[in-house]
Design a protein around this motif. Sequence first.
Motif, PDB file in Angstrom:
ATOM      1  N   HIS A  86     -11.647 -38.312   0.248  1.00 27.20           N
ATOM      2  CA  HIS A  86     -12.552 -38.219   1.401  1.00 27.20           C
ATOM      3  C   HIS A  86     -13.664 -37.205   1.157  1.00 27.20           C
ATOM      4  O   HIS A  86     -14.740 -37.301   1.739  1.00 27.20           O
ATOM      5  CB  HIS A  86     -11.755 -37.891   2.669  1.00 27.20           C
ATOM      6  CG  HIS A  86     -11.505 -36.450   2.897  1.00 27.20           C
ATOM      7  ND1 HIS A  86     -10.708 -35.698   2.059  1.00 27.20           N
ATOM      8  CD2 HIS A  86     -11.957 -35.610   3.859  1.00 27.20           C
ATOM      9  CE1 HIS A  86     -10.684 -34.459   2.508  1.00 27.20           C
ATOM     10  NE2 HIS A  86     -11.429 -34.380   3.600  1.00 27.20           N
ATOM     11  N   LYS A  87     -13.419 -36.234   0.253  1.00 27.83           N
ATOM     12  CA  LYS A  87     -14.460 -35.232  -0.007  1.00 27.83           C
ATOM     13  C   LYS A  87     -15.671 -35.866  -0.685  1.00 27.83           C
ATOM     14  O   LYS A  87     -16.812 -35.463  -0.436  1.00 27.83           O
ATOM     15  CB  LYS A  87     -13.901 -34.122  -0.909  1.00 27.83           C
ATOM     16  CG  LYS A  87     -12.972 -33.189  -0.180  1.00 27.83           C
ATOM     17  CD  LYS A  87     -12.699 -31.962  -1.032  1.00 27.83           C
ATOM     18  CE  LYS A  87     -11.461 -31.260  -0.533  1.00 27.83           C
ATOM     19  NZ  LYS A  87     -10.538 -30.910  -1.591  1.00 27.83           N
ATOM     20  N   ILE A  88     -15.431 -36.839  -1.536  1.00 30.80           N
ATOM     21  CA  ILE A  88     -16.568 -37.521  -2.188  1.00 30.80           C
ATOM     22  C   ILE A  88     -17.361 -38.297  -1.130  1.00 30.80           C
ATOM     23  O   ILE A  88     -18.597 -38.294  -1.133  1.00 30.80           O
ATOM     24  CB  ILE A  88     -16.084 -38.484  -3.305  1.00 30.80           C
ATOM     25  CG1 ILE A  88     -15.251 -37.724  -4.324  1.00 30.80           C
ATOM     26  CG2 ILE A  88     -17.275 -39.151  -3.992  1.00 30.80           C
ATOM     27  CD1 ILE A  88     -14.555 -38.621  -5.345  1.00 30.80           C
ATOM     28  N   ALA A  89     -16.636 -38.936  -0.216  1.00 34.18           N
ATOM     29  CA  ALA A  89     -17.327 -39.667   0.860  1.00 34.18           C
ATOM     30  C   ALA A  89     -18.198 -38.714   1.674  1.00 34.18           C
ATOM     31  O   ALA A  89     -19.368 -39.007   1.959  1.00 34.18           O
ATOM     32  CB  ALA A  89     -16.308 -40.361   1.758  1.00 34.18           C
ATOM     33  N   ASN A 103     -11.817 -47.556   2.355  1.00 31.03           N
ATOM     34  CA  ASN A 103     -10.849 -48.054   3.329  1.00 31.03           C
ATOM     35  C   ASN A 103     -10.139 -46.864   3.957  1.00 31.03           C
ATOM     36  O   ASN A 103      -9.438 -46.131   3.245  1.00 31.03           O
ATOM     37  CB  ASN A 103      -9.835 -48.966   2.651  1.00 31.03           C
ATOM     38  CG  ASN A 103     -10.462 -50.285   2.237  1.00 31.03           C
ATOM     39  OD1 ASN A 103     -11.677 -50.449   2.337  1.00 31.03           O
ATOM     40  ND2 ASN A 103      -9.652 -51.207   1.783  1.00 31.03           N
ATOM     41  N   PRO A 104     -10.305 -46.655   5.259  1.00 30.42           N
ATOM     42  CA  PRO A 104      -9.639 -45.516   5.894  1.00 30.42           C
ATOM     43  C   PRO A 104      -8.154 -45.451   5.569  1.00 30.42           C
ATOM     44  O   PRO A 104      -7.604 -44.362   5.391  1.00 30.42           O
ATOM     45  CB  PRO A 104      -9.888 -45.752   7.387  1.00 30.42           C
ATOM     46  CG  PRO A 104     -11.168 -46.519   7.425  1.00 30.42           C
ATOM     47  CD  PRO A 104     -11.150 -47.391   6.209  1.00 30.42           C
ATOM     48  N   GLY A 105      -7.520 -46.630   5.440  1.00 30.39           N
ATOM     49  CA  GLY A 105      -6.088 -46.672   5.138  1.00 30.39           C
ATOM     50  C   GLY A 105      -5.744 -46.036   3.795  1.00 30.39           C
ATOM     51  O   GLY A 105      -4.591 -45.685   3.549  1.00 30.39           O
ATOM     52  N   ASN A 106      -6.739 -45.891   2.913  1.00 32.15           N
ATOM     53  CA  ASN A 106      -6.479 -45.291   1.594  1.00 32.15           C
ATOM     54  C   ASN A 106      -6.763 -43.792   1.569  1.00 32.15           C
ATOM     55  O   ASN A 106      -6.488 -43.135   0.573  1.00 32.15           O
ATOM     56  CB  ASN A 106      -7.392 -45.923   0.520  1.00 32.15           C
ATOM     57  CG  ASN A 106      -7.000 -47.354   0.234  1.00 32.15           C
ATOM     58  OD1 ASN A 106      -5.887 -47.757   0.544  1.00 32.15           O
ATOM     59  ND2 ASN A 106      -7.907 -48.111  -0.351  1.00 32.15           N
ATOM     60  N   ILE A 107      -7.366 -43.276   2.640  1.00 32.26           N
ATOM     61  CA  ILE A 107      -7.790 -41.873   2.605  1.00 32.26           C
ATOM     62  C   ILE A 107      -6.605 -40.923   2.771  1.00 32.26           C
ATOM     63  O   ILE A 107      -6.568 -39.842   2.183  1.00 32.26           O
ATOM     64  CB  ILE A 107      -8.866 -41.592   3.705  1.00 32.26           C
ATOM     65  CG1 ILE A 107     -10.127 -42.415   3.424  1.00 32.26           C
ATOM     66  CG2 ILE A 107      -9.198 -40.105   3.776  1.00 32.26           C
ATOM     67  CD1 ILE A 107     -11.217 -42.286   4.483  1.00 32.26           C
ATOM     68  N   VAL A 113      -9.500 -38.876   7.597  1.00 29.39           N
ATOM     69  CA  VAL A 113     -10.164 -40.107   8.069  1.00 29.39           C
ATOM     70  C   VAL A 113     -11.175 -39.753   9.153  1.00 29.39           C
ATOM     71  O   VAL A 113     -12.334 -40.189   9.121  1.00 29.39           O
ATOM     72  CB  VAL A 113      -9.113 -41.104   8.624  1.00 29.39           C
ATOM     73  CG1 VAL A 113      -9.789 -42.305   9.254  1.00 29.39           C
ATOM     74  CG2 VAL A 113      -8.144 -41.531   7.539  1.00 29.39           C
ATOM     75  N   ASN A 114     -10.737 -38.906  10.097  1.00 29.94           N
ATOM     76  CA  ASN A 114     -11.629 -38.551  11.206  1.00 29.94           C
ATOM     77  C   ASN A 114     -12.869 -37.808  10.720  1.00 29.94           C
ATOM     78  O   ASN A 114     -13.967 -38.028  11.229  1.00 29.94           O
ATOM     79  CB  ASN A 114     -10.885 -37.710  12.246  1.00 29.94           C
ATOM     80  CG  ASN A 114     -10.022 -38.609  13.109  1.00 29.94           C
ATOM     81  OD1 ASN A 114     -10.305 -39.804  13.247  1.00 29.94           O
ATOM     82  ND2 ASN A 114      -8.952 -38.057  13.659  1.00 29.94           N
ATOM     83  N   GLU A 115     -12.697 -36.951   9.720  1.00 29.97           N
ATOM     84  CA  GLU A 115     -13.863 -36.224   9.179  1.00 29.97           C
ATOM     85  C   GLU A 115     -14.897 -37.205   8.619  1.00 29.97           C
ATOM     86  O   GLU A 115     -16.093 -37.078   8.867  1.00 29.97           O
ATOM     87  CB  GLU A 115     -13.436 -35.259   8.058  1.00 29.97           C
ATOM     88  CG  GLU A 115     -12.994 -33.915   8.573  1.00 29.97           C
ATOM     89  CD  GLU A 115     -12.886 -32.869   7.451  1.00 29.97           C
ATOM     90  OE1 GLU A 115     -13.374 -33.108   6.327  1.00 29.97           O
ATOM     91  OE2 GLU A 115     -12.302 -31.819   7.718  1.00 29.97           O
ATOM     92  N   VAL A 116     -14.404 -38.195   7.860  1.00 29.35           N
ATOM     93  CA  VAL A 116     -15.327 -39.166   7.245  1.00 29.35           C
ATOM     94  C   VAL A 116     -16.006 -40.012   8.328  1.00 29.35           C
ATOM     95  O   VAL A 116     -17.230 -40.189   8.331  1.00 29.35           O
ATOM     96  CB  VAL A 116     -14.581 -40.075   6.231  1.00 29.35           C
ATOM     97  CG1 VAL A 116     -15.486 -41.197   5.744  1.00 29.35           C
ATOM     98  CG2 VAL A 116     -14.074 -39.255   5.052  1.00 29.35           C
ATOM     99  N   ALA A 121     -20.608 -41.517  11.513  1.00 29.40           N
ATOM    100  CA  ALA A 121     -21.158 -41.830  12.846  1.00 29.40           C
ATOM    101  C   ALA A 121     -22.332 -40.908  13.170  1.00 29.40           C
ATOM    102  O   ALA A 121     -23.348 -41.352  13.713  1.00 29.40           O
ATOM    103  CB  ALA A 121     -20.066 -41.698  13.906  1.00 29.40           C
ATOM    104  N   ASP A 122     -22.218 -39.631  12.800  1.00 29.88           N
ATOM    105  CA  ASP A 122     -23.305 -38.680  13.081  1.00 29.88           C
ATOM    106  C   ASP A 122     -24.609 -39.116  12.425  1.00 29.88           C
ATOM    107  O   ASP A 122     -25.692 -38.904  12.949  1.00 29.88           O
ATOM    108  CB  ASP A 122     -22.948 -37.272  12.561  1.00 29.88           C
ATOM    109  CG  ASP A 122     -21.940 -36.592  13.481  1.00 29.88           C
ATOM    110  OD1 ASP A 122     -21.695 -37.132  14.576  1.00 29.88           O
ATOM    111  OD2 ASP A 122     -21.402 -35.542  13.092  1.00 29.88           O
TER     112      ASP A 122
END
Length: 355
Positions: A86-89, A103-107, A113-116, A121-122
């Motif tokens: 998720h840090k790369i995202a 895929n959130p399911g892979n994070i 997931v919420n951070e990404v 969204a921001d």
Amino acid sequence: MSKKLTTAVSAGGLVIGGGNRISVQTMWKNSLHSFSEDDMIEIKFLESIGCDILRFSAPDMKSAEVLGDIRKKLRIPVVADIHFDHKIALDCIKRGIDKIRINPGNIGAGWKVNEVLTAAADKNIPIRIGINTGSLPKEYSELKDKSEAMLRAAEDEIEILEKAGFKHAVFSLKASNIEATIAANRAFSNKYDYPLHLGITEAGPQIAGIVKTSIAFYRLFEEGIGDTIRVSLTDTPAKEVISGREILKACGRSDYGVTIISCPRCGRSTFDTHKFIAEVSDELYLIKQPVKVAVMGCIVNGPGEAKDADIGITGVGNKTVIFKQGKIIHKVDENKGRDIFLKVLHDFIESEGGE
Ligand code: SF4
């Protein structure tokens, strides 16, 4: 059937879904660690031949950094393909990447997931959820019905997104099998309004890959399904873009750029259509305006067979004949044929209000 009205999401100014035109994507095939100036020239070429979205693998922070630099030099939206970290995202989102495939399911942990999702969204960045039969979650990988397996995997991802209130998602459900891909996309489209990225995964080398993909896309388009496409070939990104464009045209979903009518040659041929096409096709695919070009093997049948082409060329003896809407307008020495053909073509496009 008319196109299904999916939810619209915007990636770097390109709107995917919501009844907008079907966009064409491809994927960069090399590591970003060795990205060079020559690679940049190739990417610019992809942009020029009608690539609407370009995806890159970003497996580490170094790749994210290079991708951020590439982004600044391109007009088209850039997608970072990330699998688990998720840090790369988050880093890619910070660097202005236009869309993330993850895929959130892979994070893993919910807070990651919420951070990404919050960061995306921001910045109003869409996320593509990619479901592939080759990497299904363990609980679905043994299911015999692969379309059902893909749908269930997609639904698990939807549950995560919806819990987080995240709406800007694009989905893809891909198999190397045509029927499984069609059934999964059909079932998904019947239930959800998320825009769909279509593709046959691991479709094969050029000819096999284009044939399989064309059949799947045609059938899905006929059901009004599909917002963006990638033709996944064991070949260059340029071939993927041109194939995508050709499929859209052949399915009546686009009139962008050149349509090439060219004869296969036979015993009557006095003009090497194969060689000529190989020489000019890169230049022809740079044309953005709708135009029909004919490259014919003989003067006997050529112009007549290509009557509805705008500009055409064939040979006769050691001369080259250029024709416009079926009528001969030039007969020139063979060595001048190519340049005159291209000049006549560009003049015609300009006279029609094109570039
Ligand atoms: S245009 Fe002439 S060379 Fe080409 S297939 Fe027809 S008859 Fe043969």
